[in-house]
Write an enzyme that holds these catalytic residues in place. Sequence first.
Site, mmCIF file in Angstrom:
data_model
loop_
_atom_site.group_PDB
_atom_site.id
_atom_site.type_symbol
_atom_site.label_atom_id
_atom_site.label_comp_id
_atom_site.label_asym_id
_atom_site.label_seq_id
_atom_site.Cartn_x
_atom_site.Cartn_y
_atom_site.Cartn_z
ATOM 1 N N HIS A 25 0.823 -1.214 0.000
ATOM 2 C CA HIS A 25 0.000 0.000 0.000
ATOM 3 C C HIS A 25 0.857 1.264 0.000
ATOM 4 O O HIS A 25 0.433 2.293 -0.549
ATOM 5 C CB HIS A 25 -0.964 -0.014 1.187
ATOM 6 N N ARG A 34 -1.567 7.004 -11.037
ATOM 7 C CA ARG A 34 -2.759 6.269 -10.615
ATOM 8 C C ARG A 34 -3.637 7.125 -9.716
ATOM 9 O O ARG A 34 -4.852 7.239 -9.932
ATOM 10 C CB ARG A 34 -2.297 4.999 -9.887
ATOM 11 N N GLY A 56 -12.925 -2.298 -1.775
ATOM 12 C CA GLY A 56 -11.507 -2.636 -1.675
ATOM 13 C C GLY A 56 -10.684 -1.418 -1.334
ATOM 14 O O GLY A 56 -9.668 -1.144 -1.969
ATOM 15 N N GLU A 122 -10.457 0.454 -6.586
ATOM 16 C CA GLU A 122 -9.073 0.471 -7.050
ATOM 17 C C GLU A 122 -8.480 -0.939 -7.006
ATOM 18 O O GLU A 122 -7.270 -1.109 -6.882
ATOM 19 C CB GLU A 122 -8.230 1.427 -6.194
ATOM 20 N N GLU A 131 -6.803 -8.885 -9.286
ATOM 21 C CA GLU A 131 -7.578 -8.600 -8.084
ATOM 22 C C GLU A 131 -9.083 -8.677 -8.348
ATOM 23 O O GLU A 131 -9.888 -8.145 -7.589
ATOM 24 C CB GLU A 131 -7.204 -7.222 -7.525
#
Length: 212
Positions: A25, A34, A56, A122, A131
């Site tokens: 993270h 991003r 998420g 995200e 993911e």
Amino acid sequence: MNESENESENDARFFAHLRSVLLYHQRLLRDEVRKRLFHEALKLQITPDTRVLDIGEGSGVLAITAAQLGAKKVVAIEADDAMIPVLMSHVRENGVGDKVEIIHGLSQDVNPPHKFDLVISETIGNSAFEENIAPIMIDARKRFLARGGVLIPQKVALFAAPAHLETETETALGVPFKSEYLRRLSLNLISRAADKNRLRLLGEPQKLHEED
């Protein structure tokens, strides 16, 4: 294995996972492109009447940003036990505790009391789809999105390009041991390619797959 040994093993697994999650993270938060693109997308959609669902959430950056931009209400869903206290602390630290509600769990298992004007997620990995962004957002569109609402992102695409990753020759220090095999194997880890200072593209990126 007795109860004490089982607890010690579980603690060891949790701390190993915590270290990996925190490093991951931190890397996400340093991804300027991003974060800027998600922030710009939120600015275009949020009004004082907007109810936002963030799936998420992780460290809390998108949910907190939505609240700071004036959203009426923000619900943040996060499945990872290790990130819940981080998320809660960031919400308090940024002064939006009155606007952000945190739900611990998988979005597919959540049944909120109302629909949302904006659903954002995200859950996009380095390989775009690992993911489960597509099934997560398809489910969110069906169950969470209000009529006329907006999904962010609306599309996800996977691109690839030939590249050269500059690496140092890694050998064991202090002993005459060669580890070229291990070094070559590690080049297959996508996380190594995140260091843009050591990555040089050798051709134009090409789209491999896109999911609407």
